[in-house]
Design a protein around this motif. Structure first.
Motif, PDB file in Angstrom:
ATOM      1  N   ARG A   1       0.835  -1.198   0.000  1.00 52.57           N
ATOM      2  CA  ARG A   1       0.000   0.000   0.000  1.00 52.57           C
ATOM      3  C   ARG A   1       0.871   1.249   0.000  1.00 52.57           C
ATOM      4  N   SER A   2       0.226   2.371  -0.227  1.00 53.16           N
ATOM      5  CA  SER A   2       0.957   3.633  -0.264  1.00 53.16           C
ATOM      6  C   SER A   2       1.669   3.875   1.062  1.00 53.16           C
ATOM      7  N   GLY A   3       2.739   4.608   0.994  1.00 53.92           N
ATOM      8  CA  GLY A   3       3.510   4.896   2.198  1.00 53.92           C
ATOM      9  C   GLY A   3       4.436   3.769   2.607  1.00 53.92           C
ATOM     10  N   GLY A   4       4.584   2.762   1.757  1.00 54.61           N
ATOM     11  CA  GLY A   4       5.490   1.660   2.041  1.00 54.61           C
ATOM     12  C   GLY A   4       4.934   0.596   2.964  1.00 54.61           C
ATOM     13  N   GLN A   5       3.641   0.660   3.280  1.00 57.67           N
ATOM     14  CA  GLN A   5       3.048  -0.347   4.161  1.00 57.67           C
ATOM     15  C   GLN A   5       2.770  -1.632   3.395  1.00 57.67           C
ATOM     16  N   CYS A   6       3.040  -2.763   4.036  1.00 59.44           N
ATOM     17  CA  CYS A   6       2.761  -4.084   3.478  1.00 59.44           C
ATOM     18  C   CYS A   6       1.873  -4.827   4.463  1.00 59.44           C
ATOM     19  N   ILE A   7       0.808  -5.438   3.960  1.00 56.88           N
ATOM     20  CA  ILE A   7      -0.064  -6.233   4.823  1.00 56.88           C
ATOM     21  C   ILE A   7      -0.106  -7.664   4.306  1.00 56.88           C
ATOM     22  N   ILE A   8      -0.415  -8.592   5.205  1.00 56.14           N
ATOM     23  CA  ILE A   8      -0.619  -9.992   4.842  1.00 56.14           C
ATOM     24  C   ILE A   8      -2.055 -10.342   5.195  1.00 56.14           C
ATOM     25  N   ARG A   9      -2.669 -11.159   4.334  1.00 53.36           N
ATOM     26  CA  ARG A   9      -4.066 -11.561   4.524  1.00 53.36           C
ATOM     27  C   ARG A   9      -4.213 -13.032   4.133  1.00 53.36           C
ATOM     28  N   ASP A  10      -4.913 -13.776   4.966  1.00 51.51           N
ATOM     29  CA  ASP A  10      -5.241 -15.168   4.646  1.00 51.51           C
ATOM     30  C   ASP A  10      -6.342 -15.161   3.585  1.00 51.51           C
ATOM     31  N   LEU A  11      -6.253 -16.050   2.620  1.00 53.23           N
ATOM     32  CA  LEU A  11      -7.242 -16.136   1.543  1.00 53.23           C
ATOM     33  C   LEU A  11      -8.213 -17.291   1.782  1.00 53.23           C
ATOM     34  N   GLU A  12      -8.719 -17.371   3.005  1.00 54.14           N
ATOM     35  CA  GLU A  12      -9.648 -18.427   3.405  1.00 54.14           C
ATOM     36  C   GLU A  12      -9.058 -19.815   3.158  1.00 54.14           C
ATOM     37  N   SER A  13      -7.768 -19.946   3.492  1.00 50.46           N
ATOM     38  CA  SER A  13      -7.088 -21.233   3.329  1.00 50.46           C
ATOM     39  C   SER A  13      -7.655 -22.254   4.308  1.00 50.46           C
ATOM     40  N   SER A  14      -7.521 -23.507   3.967  1.00 52.11           N
ATOM     41  CA  SER A  14      -8.084 -24.581   4.789  1.00 52.11           C
ATOM     42  C   SER A  14      -7.520 -24.609   6.205  1.00 52.11           C
ATOM     43  N   ASN A  15      -6.224 -24.368   6.342  1.00 50.89           N
ATOM     44  CA  ASN A  15      -5.575 -24.468   7.647  1.00 50.89           C
ATOM     45  C   ASN A  15      -5.204 -23.122   8.243  1.00 50.89           C
ATOM     46  N   GLY A  16      -5.584 -22.049   7.590  1.00 49.13           N
ATOM     47  CA  GLY A  16      -5.279 -20.722   8.102  1.00 49.13           C
ATOM     48  C   GLY A  16      -3.831 -20.332   7.869  1.00 49.13           C
ATOM     49  N   THR A  17      -3.547 -19.088   8.118  1.00 49.41           N
ATOM     50  CA  THR A  17      -2.201 -18.542   7.983  1.00 49.41           C
ATOM     51  C   THR A  17      -1.722 -18.141   9.371  1.00 49.41           C
ATOM     52  N   TRP A  18      -0.470 -18.454   9.638  1.00 52.76           N
ATOM     53  CA  TRP A  18       0.114 -18.159  10.946  1.00 52.76           C
ATOM     54  C   TRP A  18       1.237 -17.154  10.758  1.00 52.76           C
TER      55      TRP A  18
ATOM     56  N   GLN B   1       1.100 -17.081  15.683  1.00 53.78           N
ATOM     57  CA  GLN B   1      -0.273 -16.731  16.021  1.00 53.78           C
ATOM     58  C   GLN B   1      -1.135 -16.827  14.773  1.00 53.78           C
ATOM     59  N   ALA B   2      -2.337 -17.348  14.938  1.00 54.36           N
ATOM     60  CA  ALA B   2      -3.264 -17.432  13.805  1.00 54.36           C
ATOM     61  C   ALA B   2      -3.610 -16.033  13.322  1.00 54.36           C
ATOM     62  N   LEU B   3      -3.567 -15.849  12.028  1.00 51.62           N
ATOM     63  CA  LEU B   3      -3.856 -14.556  11.423  1.00 51.62           C
ATOM     64  C   LEU B   3      -5.355 -14.394  11.263  1.00 51.62           C
ATOM     65  N   LYS B   4      -5.892 -13.351  11.819  1.00 53.76           N
ATOM     66  CA  LYS B   4      -7.321 -13.023  11.686  1.00 53.76           C
ATOM     67  C   LYS B   4      -7.408 -11.743  10.887  1.00 53.76           C
ATOM     68  N   GLY B   5      -8.124 -11.755   9.791  1.00 56.68           N
ATOM     69  CA  GLY B   5      -8.234 -10.565   8.939  1.00 56.68           C
ATOM     70  C   GLY B   5      -6.899 -10.291   8.271  1.00 56.68           C
ATOM     71  N   GLU B   6      -6.467  -9.060   8.350  1.00 54.54           N
ATOM     72  CA  GLU B   6      -5.163  -8.692   7.771  1.00 54.54           C
ATOM     73  C   GLU B   6      -4.287  -8.059   8.846  1.00 54.54           C
ATOM     74  N   ARG B   7      -2.986  -8.117   8.616  1.00 53.94           N
ATOM     75  CA  ARG B   7      -2.055  -7.582   9.591  1.00 53.94           C
ATOM     76  C   ARG B   7      -0.887  -6.918   8.855  1.00 53.94           C
ATOM     77  N   PRO B   8      -0.437  -5.765   9.333  1.00 53.56           N
ATOM     78  CA  PRO B   8       0.718  -5.122   8.699  1.00 53.56           C
ATOM     79  C   PRO B   8       2.004  -5.906   8.985  1.00 53.56           C
ATOM     80  N   LEU B   9       2.907  -5.849   8.034  1.00 62.23           N
ATOM     81  CA  LEU B   9       4.223  -6.474   8.180  1.00 62.23           C
ATOM     82  C   LEU B   9       5.286  -5.392   8.216  1.00 62.23           C
ATOM     83  N   ASN B  10       6.357  -5.650   8.886  1.00 60.48           N
ATOM     84  CA  ASN B  10       7.533  -4.761   8.845  1.00 60.48           C
ATOM     85  C   ASN B  10       8.420  -5.236   7.712  1.00 60.48           C
ATOM     86  N   VAL B  11       8.586  -4.395   6.708  1.00 57.41           N
ATOM     87  CA  VAL B  11       9.450  -4.758   5.572  1.00 57.41           C
ATOM     88  C   VAL B  11      10.572  -3.771   5.440  1.00 57.41           C
TER      89      VAL B  11
END
Length: 81
Positions: free
Chosen positions: A50-67, A71-81
């Motif tokens: 996203r603008s301003g250099g922000q990066c987020i990660i989001r699970d795409l309704e995967s069967s086992n979720g994204t960690w 920690q289990a990822l709920k919704g989206e979360r910003p990453l430090n890049v």
């Protein structure tokens, strides 16, 4: 963009503003190959830049979720890049 697997050191390269990760080569720009692939969906998660250099990660309704950081990822979360 370059990502490095923390345990194996394997590097993944991708271009674009939204990058899909998963095990399906027809649907993902970054292929995730593991010894036990049943835990990874074809379209598992995405990184969005996203603008301003922000990066987020989001699970795409995967069967086992994204960690993230053990920690289990709920919704989206910003990453430090």
């Amino acid at each position: 963009m370059r990502l490095r697997h923390r345990r194996t050191g394997e590097e993944f390269h991708a271009k674009g503003y939204t990058i899909v990760m998963g095990r399906d080569p027809a649907a993902a720009q970054i292929l995730i190959r593991t010894e036990d692939q049943k835990h990874i969906s074809g379209r598992h998660a995405e990184l969005q830049f996203r603008s301003g250099g922000q990066c987020i990660i989001r699970d795409l309704e995967s069967s086992n979720g994204t960690w993230l950081n053990e920690q289990a990822l709920k919704g989206e979360r910003p990453l430090n890049v």
